[in-house]
Scaffold this motif. Sequence first.
Motif, PDB file in Angstrom:
ATOM      1  N   ASN A 143      40.736  28.468  42.375  1.00  0.00           N
ATOM      2  CA  ASN A 143      40.064  28.562  43.564  1.00  0.00           C
ATOM      3  C   ASN A 143      40.890  27.652  44.435  1.00  0.00           C
ATOM      4  O   ASN A 143      40.910  28.002  45.737  1.00  0.00           O
ATOM      5  CB  ASN A 143      38.600  27.941  43.433  1.00  0.00           C
ATOM      6  CG  ASN A 143      37.641  29.007  42.967  1.00  0.00           C
ATOM      7  OD1 ASN A 143      37.993  30.137  43.067  1.00  0.00           O
ATOM      8  ND2 ASN A 143      36.402  28.631  42.503  1.00  0.00           N
ATOM      9  N   ALA A 144      41.240  26.555  43.909  1.00  0.00           N
ATOM     10  CA  ALA A 144      42.170  25.765  44.871  1.00  0.00           C
ATOM     11  C   ALA A 144      43.350  26.314  45.221  1.00  0.00           C
ATOM     12  O   ALA A 144      43.967  26.177  46.426  1.00  0.00           O
ATOM     13  CB  ALA A 144      42.858  24.182  44.104  1.00  0.00           C
ATOM     14  N   ALA A 149      46.256  28.780  50.145  1.00  0.00           N
ATOM     15  CA  ALA A 149      46.937  30.036  50.302  1.00  0.00           C
ATOM     16  C   ALA A 149      46.124  30.655  51.715  1.00  0.00           C
ATOM     17  O   ALA A 149      47.021  30.746  52.711  1.00  0.00           O
ATOM     18  CB  ALA A 149      46.970  31.011  49.516  1.00  0.00           C
ATOM     19  N   VAL A 150      45.032  30.336  51.768  1.00  0.00           N
ATOM     20  CA  VAL A 150      44.185  30.658  52.996  1.00  0.00           C
ATOM     21  C   VAL A 150      44.418  29.618  54.086  1.00  0.00           C
ATOM     22  O   VAL A 150      44.687  30.146  55.136  1.00  0.00           O
ATOM     23  CB  VAL A 150      42.788  30.782  52.665  1.00  0.00           C
ATOM     24  CG1 VAL A 150      41.713  30.837  53.888  1.00  0.00           C
ATOM     25  CG2 VAL A 150      42.150  32.201  51.897  1.00  0.00           C
ATOM     26  N   ALA A 151      44.314  28.421  53.615  1.00  0.00           N
ATOM     27  CA  ALA A 151      44.711  27.405  54.692  1.00  0.00           C
ATOM     28  C   ALA A 151      46.218  27.556  55.317  1.00  0.00           C
ATOM     29  O   ALA A 151      46.265  27.478  56.684  1.00  0.00           O
ATOM     30  CB  ALA A 151      44.553  26.165  54.285  1.00  0.00           C
ATOM     31  N   ALA A 152      47.180  27.934  54.581  1.00  0.00           N
ATOM     32  CA  ALA A 152      48.562  27.968  55.075  1.00  0.00           C
ATOM     33  C   ALA A 152      48.378  29.333  55.837  1.00  0.00           C
ATOM     34  O   ALA A 152      49.208  29.225  57.069  1.00  0.00           O
ATOM     35  CB  ALA A 152      49.496  28.347  53.975  1.00  0.00           C
ATOM     36  N   PRO A 197      37.864  37.677  38.483  1.00  0.00           N
ATOM     37  CA  PRO A 197      37.346  38.738  39.417  1.00  0.00           C
ATOM     38  C   PRO A 197      37.010  37.952  40.451  1.00  0.00           C
ATOM     39  O   PRO A 197      35.938  36.968  40.518  1.00  0.00           O
ATOM     40  CB  PRO A 197      36.424  39.427  38.691  1.00  0.00           C
ATOM     41  CG  PRO A 197      36.649  39.300  37.264  1.00  0.00           C
ATOM     42  CD  PRO A 197      37.285  37.934  36.925  1.00  0.00           C
ATOM     43  N   GLY A 198      36.924  38.577  41.672  1.00  0.00           N
ATOM     44  CA  GLY A 198      36.849  37.980  43.100  1.00  0.00           C
ATOM     45  C   GLY A 198      37.564  37.100  43.605  1.00  0.00           C
ATOM     46  O   GLY A 198      37.237  36.716  44.843  1.00  0.00           O
ATOM     47  N   LEU A 199      38.682  36.600  42.932  1.00  0.00           N
ATOM     48  CA  LEU A 199      39.664  35.681  43.455  1.00  0.00           C
ATOM     49  C   LEU A 199      40.192  36.126  45.000  1.00  0.00           C
ATOM     50  O   LEU A 199      40.177  35.220  45.805  1.00  0.00           O
ATOM     51  CB  LEU A 199      40.495  35.260  42.511  1.00  0.00           C
ATOM     52  CG  LEU A 199      41.116  33.859  42.919  1.00  0.00           C
ATOM     53  CD1 LEU A 199      40.170  32.537  42.652  1.00  0.00           C
ATOM     54  CD2 LEU A 199      42.421  33.726  41.661  1.00  0.00           C
TER      55      LEU A 199
END
Length: 419
Positions: A143-144, A149-152, A197-199
């Motif tokens: 999750n981290a 990756a989302v923040a970047a 799953p879901g990541l």
Amino acid sequence: MNAAGRRTADQAPRDPAPPTPVPLPGQQTWNRQRLRSNNEWLLLERLRVHGPLSRAQLARDTGLSKPTVSAALAALELAGLAREAGRFAPDRGRTAVLYEADPAAGHVLGLDIGRARLRVAVADLSGRIVARRDLPNRGRSANAVADAAVAAAQEAIAEAGLTPADVAHTVAGSPGVWDERRRSVQLAANLPGWGRPGLFDRIAEGLGSGRAVTVANDANLAAVGEYTYGAGEGSRLFVYLLVGTGLGVGVVKDGELLTGAHGAAGELGLLRLPGCDVPPGVEGDPTLEQTVSADAVVRTALGLGMRRPLTAEKVFDRARSGDPAAAEAVRLEADRLGHALAVVAALLDPDVVVLGGGIGRSADLLLRPLEEALHERSPMRPRLEATRLGQDAVLLGAVATALETARPEVFERRTAAIS
């Protein structure tokens, strides 16, 4: 997936323009509206690949009439897909208006999620990178890593002056094999918990574009990137050997990425090696990946008397400086890689093999002994090359792949808005 033609990494891939109108995805029945749409798509692709061009040049190159070209260009301008690019004044005759595809009509997002680093790039429809991020992967959980990756990506999107809704398509490169049914990555041992799953749905939700993220194997994307922008140019059957924290192979044949029946083609690193020395901390027979990856180079060097702290990069640096233990570690790495390459060469008969990944940065030390090791084991003689894209191969492959989907989607969305 078609890998496009080749230029430099900040230019759009070159595709041969079709000589006749080509139906867009889902277009089966011919009618006046669809014929008009196909003419517009044909001209837009011609402008993307060969522009800027005048009306007369477009009519001559496509076989369409000048009135048809004029009407299609007007529609493309109205949709924000094409724009004037200047004027051409011939020695004789009237000044001609030149047109080009508008690269800002849409944008894509590429992600390279690896054990050591996270790389993100936003590109316009020409393939030009308009913003990017490259940072260490310090996530201690799946999750981290996903959230980092989302923040970047959010930072890069904002830097480009865009909103998440402006991103037409996102492609993420990851170790392992994507399972669409489970919506998860399998066989990604170097990223603990990455198979949950879901990541990637979490990543898609975090990006906020309302669109799913396409996930692809990192070695496959590296092969697409190198074929599109790098050393794969002109190759009939091209192999990218990705050696870093893991080992993977990407294969492109006549512009088509070969992924296998279940998406696992090229997972060479998973092969067990019965009878080989078991590296410290490894239970049972080691895998090929455990004998040739960056960690394996370090283990070999330590076994030859080098001292910690040590990384694969330091081993290669010391080999360049004449350290005998480091030089022997490099020789053993080339010999082991030569075995892997001999298997690939025998199965696929490639004309070009590119060495990439973190280990690929030391191709100056590896290519010659790797070639010798291959020739000792196999009569095959593919040309061995160092990566031209370096650590950006996966990222640029993600961008090139995203563009394949985004260009027709942006065209359909924008032309539908003016219909």
